[in-house]
Design a protein around this motif. Structure first.
Motif, PDB file in Angstrom:
ATOM      1  N   ARG A 133       0.829  -1.209   0.000  1.00 35.89           N
ATOM      2  CA  ARG A 133       0.000   0.000   0.000  1.00 35.89           C
ATOM      3  C   ARG A 133       0.863   1.260   0.000  1.00 35.89           C
ATOM      4  O   ARG A 133       0.482   2.294  -0.565  1.00 35.89           O
ATOM      5  N   TYR A 136      -8.118  -4.579  -5.029  1.00 42.97           N
ATOM      6  CA  TYR A 136      -8.022  -3.831  -6.276  1.00 42.97           C
ATOM      7  C   TYR A 136      -6.946  -4.386  -7.208  1.00 42.97           C
ATOM      8  O   TYR A 136      -6.783  -3.900  -8.334  1.00 42.97           O
ATOM      9  N   TYR A 137      -6.208  -5.417  -6.775  1.00 45.04           N
ATOM     10  CA  TYR A 137      -5.241  -6.072  -7.657  1.00 45.04           C
ATOM     11  C   TYR A 137      -5.833  -7.292  -8.371  1.00 45.04           C
ATOM     12  O   TYR A 137      -5.129  -7.955  -9.141  1.00 45.04           O
TER      13      TYR A 137
END
Length: 392
Positions: free
Chosen positions: A294, A339-340
């Motif tokens: 992150r 989100y990956y």
């Protein structure tokens, strides 16, 4: 033969009616009849039997489309309890649930890194004993136990091999059944996570016939569901996909004895080990790695890219072999970084086929233990359905 067949049909009808109530309550007798195809008299007779047994109750009046409002039925979740265990590579979880399999009444957890089977079994029994000391009074008491293990389990429930623990041919199921005098079901964590995921999906009203549940933790296992049922294979080892080879050039040996297993690249332990080989400061957990990613640490992102690449290879193989409707992934890292997911889909090579969906499981690490509880409770109701016919 005809008598046996008739008894089997009656027992199957009893279980099917209870199964409809468990999955769709509150539900009317008329809706049960429509869902099962059974006539009104059969449904009414069997519902009365379940009510008399203290496992169903009439709860409220449903919506009427003309005429008398139907009486709705719900299960009596407080009529008994179940214990579920999840024996992972480095820890054990144990829960006490009511007959919903979802309401957790008490919980135990402890690490087991490096401990042999006798010591783990001793600590499991101590944990179960503590749970049972907290069990509320009920008509049926403890109805059964379900156990998830992260290893190879055959069709009889025998633990054939847990590579990372070195356990071979361990009959934990029989040991627990003898000690606690209740039915015990034992299965691989991937199978049980798949059952829990299937139950969750069916609760939304969606009909899912083909599913691959990829359970990523200290090990990797895959639960395969086809035509609505678990696919186990001839010996019961069909889901040991974490040990299919994805890299023939791997010089390090896997705990199973092979080289280049999927588990060597995508399990949590493998992920942390690789991260520590390239990061300037060591980490000890997946949340630490997720935090570095992150914060856009370039080396941590390199670790993620490698994980995504190898994960996509394994998922592609599953699709080509199994041709499933949906793949559901349980991964602590991906749950922290959802989100990956498009990156994984982008690396999956599917020139002649495709998966309908590749999604994250909302159950996370709870999938196997909830599946174990569900399996134990379903076994209780099936046994009760059979016993009613025998007693009748």
């Amino acid at each position: 033969m005809k008598i046996t067949q008739t008894k089997d049909i009656r027992a199957a009808n009893r279980w099917e009616i209870m199964r409809q109530v468990l999955g769709n309550y509150p539900i009317s007798r008329a809706d049960i009849g429509r869902r099962t195809g059974l006539n009104k008299a059969t449904v009414s007779t069997i519902v009365k039997e379940w009510i008399d047994a203290g496992l169903l109750m009439e709860t409220e009046l449903g919506h009427s489309e003309g005429g008398r409002k139907p009486i709705l039925l719900s299960p009596l979740h407080g009529a008994g309890c179940a214990v579920a265990l999840d024996i992972d590579i480095s820890r054990v979880q144990a829960i006490l649930t009511d007959l919903s399999g979802e309401t957790v009444l008490a919980r135990e957890q402890f690490p087991t890194q490096g401990e042999d089977f006798p010591r783990v079994y001793e600590r499991v029994c101590q944990a179960v004993d503590r749970l049972l000391a907290q069990m509320p009074a009920s008509q049926y008491g403890l109805v059964g136990m379900g156990v998830a293990v992260h290893g190879v389990v055959d069709l009889s429930g025998l633990i054939r091999f847990i590579p990372r623990r070195g356990w071979r041919n361990v009959d934990l199921r029989s040991l627990l059944a003898e000690r606690y005098q209740v039915p015990v079901s034992l299965d691989n964590d991937g199978n049980l996570a798949a059952l829990a995921q299937q139950e969750l999906i069916s609760g939304t009203g969606e009909c899912l016939q083909s599913l691959a549940m990829v359970n990523i933790g200290d090990s990797i296992s895959v639960g395969l569901i086809t035509n609505g049922e678990l696919f186990r294979g001839f010996h019961g080892f069909a889901n040991a996909i974490g040990h299919h080879t994805i890299n023939f050039d791997e010089p390090a040996q896997c705990s199973c004895g092979k080289y280049g297993c999927w588990e060597q690249y995508c399990s949590d332990g493998a992920l942390i080990a690789y991260a520590n080989s390239v990061l300037s400061q060591p980490i000890s957990s997946i949340p630490e790695l997720a935090d570095l990613i992150r914060r856009q640490d370039p080396t941590a992102r390199q670790v993620l890219d490698r994980f995504i690449t190898y994960l996509a290879v394994g998922l592609t193989n599953i699709i080509f072999i199994f041709d499933c409707q949906v793949i559901v992934i349980s991964s602590e890292l991906l749950s922290a970084l959802p989100y990956y997911m498009p990156d994984i889909l982008g690396k999956m090579v599917l020139p002649i086929t495709h998966a309908e969906e590749v999604v994250l499981s909302p159950l996370g690490k709870s999938g196997p233990i909830l599946g174990a509880a569900h399996q134990a409770i379903c076994q209780f109701f099936q046994d009760m359905a059979n016993a009613a016919e025998t007693n009748g």
